[in-house]
Design a protein around this motif. Structure first.
Motif, PDB file in Angstrom:
ATOM      1  N   UNK A  80       0.842  -1.195   0.000  1.00  0.00           N
ATOM      2  CA  UNK A  80       0.000   0.000   0.000  1.00  0.00           C
ATOM      3  C   UNK A  80       0.883   1.254   0.000  1.00  0.00           C
ATOM      4  N   UNK A  81       0.550   2.208  -0.863  1.00  0.00           N
ATOM      5  CA  UNK A  81       1.302   3.468  -0.924  1.00  0.00           C
ATOM      6  C   UNK A  81       0.428   4.639  -0.470  1.00  0.00           C
ATOM      7  N   UNK A  82      -0.859   4.562  -0.831  1.00  0.00           N
ATOM      8  CA  UNK A  82      -1.753   5.668  -0.484  1.00  0.00           C
ATOM      9  C   UNK A  82      -3.206   5.190  -0.513  1.00  0.00           C
ATOM     10  N   UNK A  83      -4.063   5.993   0.094  1.00  0.00           N
ATOM     11  CA  UNK A  83      -5.495   5.703   0.127  1.00  0.00           C
ATOM     12  C   UNK A  83      -6.216   6.847  -0.572  1.00  0.00           C
ATOM     13  N   UNK A  84      -7.056   6.521  -1.531  1.00  0.00           N
ATOM     14  CA  UNK A  84      -7.870   7.535  -2.191  1.00  0.00           C
ATOM     15  C   UNK A  84      -9.147   7.729  -1.384  1.00  0.00           C
ATOM     16  N   UNK A  85      -9.432   8.964  -0.971  1.00  0.00           N
ATOM     17  CA  UNK A  85     -10.584   9.221  -0.102  1.00  0.00           C
ATOM     18  C   UNK A  85     -11.479  10.291  -0.703  1.00  0.00           C
ATOM     19  N   UNK A  86     -12.734  10.295  -0.238  1.00  0.00           N
ATOM     20  CA  UNK A  86     -13.687  11.302  -0.744  1.00  0.00           C
ATOM     21  C   UNK A  86     -14.416  11.947   0.416  1.00  0.00           C
ATOM     22  N   UNK A  87     -14.527  13.257   0.367  1.00  0.00           N
ATOM     23  CA  UNK A  87     -15.314  13.975   1.366  1.00  0.00           C
ATOM     24  C   UNK A  87     -16.792  13.758   1.020  1.00  0.00           C
ATOM     25  N   UNK A  88     -17.555  13.149   1.944  1.00  0.00           N
ATOM     26  CA  UNK A  88     -18.935  12.784   1.613  1.00  0.00           C
ATOM     27  C   UNK A  88     -19.905  13.967   1.665  1.00  0.00           C
ATOM     28  N   UNK A  89     -19.393  15.156   1.983  1.00  0.00           N
ATOM     29  CA  UNK A  89     -20.256  16.342   1.922  1.00  0.00           C
ATOM     30  C   UNK A  89     -19.977  17.153   0.673  1.00  0.00           C
ATOM     31  N   UNK A  90     -18.689  17.300   0.352  1.00  0.00           N
ATOM     32  CA  UNK A  90     -18.336  18.152  -0.794  1.00  0.00           C
ATOM     33  C   UNK A  90     -18.043  17.347  -2.059  1.00  0.00           C
ATOM     34  N   UNK A  91     -17.778  16.035  -1.905  1.00  0.00           N
ATOM     35  CA  UNK A  91     -17.408  15.213  -3.047  1.00  0.00           C
ATOM     36  C   UNK A  91     -15.944  15.359  -3.439  1.00  0.00           C
ATOM     37  N   UNK A  92     -15.211  16.168  -2.693  1.00  0.00           N
ATOM     38  CA  UNK A  92     -13.797  16.422  -3.024  1.00  0.00           C
ATOM     39  C   UNK A  92     -12.966  15.164  -2.778  1.00  0.00           C
ATOM     40  N   UNK A  93     -12.090  14.842  -3.747  1.00  0.00           N
ATOM     41  CA  UNK A  93     -11.232  13.657  -3.639  1.00  0.00           C
ATOM     42  C   UNK A  93      -9.847  14.050  -3.128  1.00  0.00           C
ATOM     43  N   UNK A  94      -9.225  13.156  -2.339  1.00  0.00           N
ATOM     44  CA  UNK A  94      -7.857  13.423  -1.889  1.00  0.00           C
ATOM     45  C   UNK A  94      -7.074  12.117  -1.843  1.00  0.00           C
ATOM     46  N   UNK A  95      -5.747  12.229  -1.885  1.00  0.00           N
ATOM     47  CA  UNK A  95      -4.875  11.052  -1.796  1.00  0.00           C
ATOM     48  C   UNK A  95      -4.084  11.153  -0.501  1.00  0.00           C
ATOM     49  N   UNK A  96      -4.212  10.128   0.322  1.00  0.00           N
ATOM     50  CA  UNK A  96      -3.579  10.164   1.642  1.00  0.00           C
ATOM     51  C   UNK A  96      -2.479   9.113   1.685  1.00  0.00           C
ATOM     52  N   UNK A  97      -1.245   9.529   1.940  1.00  0.00           N
ATOM     53  CA  UNK A  97      -0.119   8.606   1.989  1.00  0.00           C
ATOM     54  C   UNK A  97      -0.310   7.618   3.150  1.00  0.00           C
ATOM     55  N   UNK A  98      -0.125   6.336   2.874  1.00  0.00           N
ATOM     56  CA  UNK A  98      -0.302   5.332   3.925  1.00  0.00           C
ATOM     57  C   UNK A  98       0.419   4.045   3.557  1.00  0.00           C
ATOM     58  N   UNK A  99       1.123   3.447   4.542  1.00  0.00           N
ATOM     59  CA  UNK A  99       1.784   2.153   4.306  1.00  0.00           C
ATOM     60  C   UNK A  99       0.924   0.995   4.823  1.00  0.00           C
ATOM     61  N   UNK A 100      -0.067   1.334   5.629  1.00  0.00           N
ATOM     62  CA  UNK A 100      -0.973   0.304   6.148  1.00  0.00           C
ATOM     63  C   UNK A 100      -2.317   0.943   6.444  1.00  0.00           C
ATOM     64  N   UNK A 101      -3.379   0.111   6.328  1.00  0.00           N
ATOM     65  CA  UNK A 101      -4.715   0.618   6.630  1.00  0.00           C
ATOM     66  C   UNK A 101      -5.393  -0.375   7.575  1.00  0.00           C
ATOM     67  N   UNK A 102      -5.950   0.141   8.646  1.00  0.00           N
ATOM     68  CA  UNK A 102      -6.640  -0.701   9.631  1.00  0.00           C
ATOM     69  C   UNK A 102      -8.119  -0.308   9.639  1.00  0.00           C
ATOM     70  N   UNK A 103      -8.997  -1.309   9.489  1.00  0.00           N
ATOM     71  CA  UNK A 103     -10.421  -1.015   9.305  1.00  0.00           C
ATOM     72  C   UNK A 103     -11.216  -1.429  10.541  1.00  0.00           C
ATOM     73  N   UNK A 104     -11.954  -0.480  11.109  1.00  0.00           N
ATOM     74  CA  UNK A 104     -12.807  -0.752  12.284  1.00  0.00           C
ATOM     75  C   UNK A 104     -14.170  -0.111  12.038  1.00  0.00           C
ATOM     76  N   UNK A 105     -14.922  -0.686  11.112  1.00  0.00           N
ATOM     77  CA  UNK A 105     -16.163  -0.012  10.697  1.00  0.00           C
ATOM     78  C   UNK A 105     -17.420  -0.764  11.136  1.00  0.00           C
ATOM     79  N   UNK A 106     -17.253  -1.688  12.103  1.00  0.00           N
ATOM     80  CA  UNK A 106     -18.429  -2.370  12.621  1.00  0.00           C
ATOM     81  C   UNK A 106     -18.919  -3.440  11.663  1.00  0.00           C
TER      82      UNK A 106
END
Ligand SMILES: Cc1cc2nc3c(=O)[nH]c(=O)nc-3n(C[C@H](O)[C@H](O)[C@H](O)COP(=O)(O)OP(=O)(O)OC[C@H]3O[C@@H](n4cnc5c(N)ncnc54)[C@H](O)[C@@H]3O)c2cc1C
Length: 221
Positions: A108-134
């Motif tokens: 993993x190099x980065x995570x592509x994310x979206x602001x759910x209010x504005x729709x704006x996209x961003x790229x967030x640098x990350x070497x690991x992603x941990x998911x705790x979404x229930x």
């Protein structure tokens, strides 16, 4: 946790033991979190599990970005935890944000994310992603047979009666606790509407269900 802490135990959440070796007479267990040392990581989720994970990872990682789809951390996280996270120098809270893409080749190099209010996209640098979404209950296959609440959890006891079971309550004291809208079918644990979503409660309800099935069978004799 408090008791374990009192005796000096270290709780590592989230961490996976991935190696064991001897060093100067001590057994050393290597955990996955150490691989994130000095790397930026992303934690997804706004509940207590996500909060605890972010705090733990912030001890090792260069930067922890906590992606939360709600507009405030306090919506689903205990206040004390939210305050600790807000004050932490290496944790960045990114609200109103949902993961859309994972970027990288072997790792993993980065995570592509979206602001759910504005729709704006961003790229967030990350070497690991941990998911705790229930979790969501896996009950769609039951929907035609057993009454579910609007979120898909199984209604039991008095709640199941209210959803229109025809043969209750009767002289045998039905509906039994944990009994679903279908007479003689019981539900226990997380899948049950209103359950507390804890291991001890799920185990207890499982044991209760066995006893209640005996009562059900006896009442039918
Ligand atoms: C990140 C996280 C952290 C948690 N931390 C804690 C904690 O610190 N303390 C605590 O007490 N609780 C904690 N919990 C909650 C705890 O894990 C649950 O309350 C508990 O596991 C519920 O047990 P259960 O048997 O009801 O459900 P589960 O453990 O979810 O078991 C249900 C089983 O049924 C199987 N299944 C589903 N559908 C079908 C089907 N159609 N046919 C056959 N099998 C099926 C599933 O594969 C699964 O094995 C946590 C949960 C999460 C997600």
């Amino acid at each position: 946790m408090i008791q374990a802490d009192k005796f000096g135990a270290r709780l590592l959440v989230p961490a996976q033991a991935c190696g064991l070796h001897l060093d100067a007479g001590d057994h050393i267990v290597t955990v996955e979190a150490q691989m994130c040392e000095q790397d930026p990581v992303v934690v997804v989720g706004g509940g207590n599990s996500a909060g605890q994970a972010a705090l733990f990872l912030a001890r090792h990682a260069a930067c922890v970005r906590l992606l939360v789809r709600e507009e405030a951390l306090s919506t689903s996280m205990s206040r004390y935890l939210a305050v600790e996270i807000e004050r932490h120098a290496r944790i960045q809270i990114v609200l109103n944000t949902e993961v859309r893409e994972l970027i990288g080749e072997d790792k993993l190099a980065a995570v592509g994310a979206e602001n759910n209010r504005t729709g704006e996209r961003s790229t967030i640098e990350a070497r690991a992603m941990f998911i705790f979404i229930g979790a969501e209950p896996y009950t769609t296959w039951l929907a035609d047979e057993i009454a579910l609440d609007p979120k898909g959890y199984i209604l039991t006891g008095a709640d199941a009666t209210r959803s229109g079971r025809p043969d209750t309550p009767d002289s045998a004291g039905r509906p039994f606790p944990l009994e679903t809208s279908k007479a003689g079918v019981f539900a226990a644990g997380d899948v049950r509407s209103g359950s507390v979503k804890r291991v001890a409660a799920a185990v207890g309800e499982g044991a209760m269900a066995v006893r209640l099935i005996h009562d059900y069978l006896q009442a039918g004799e």
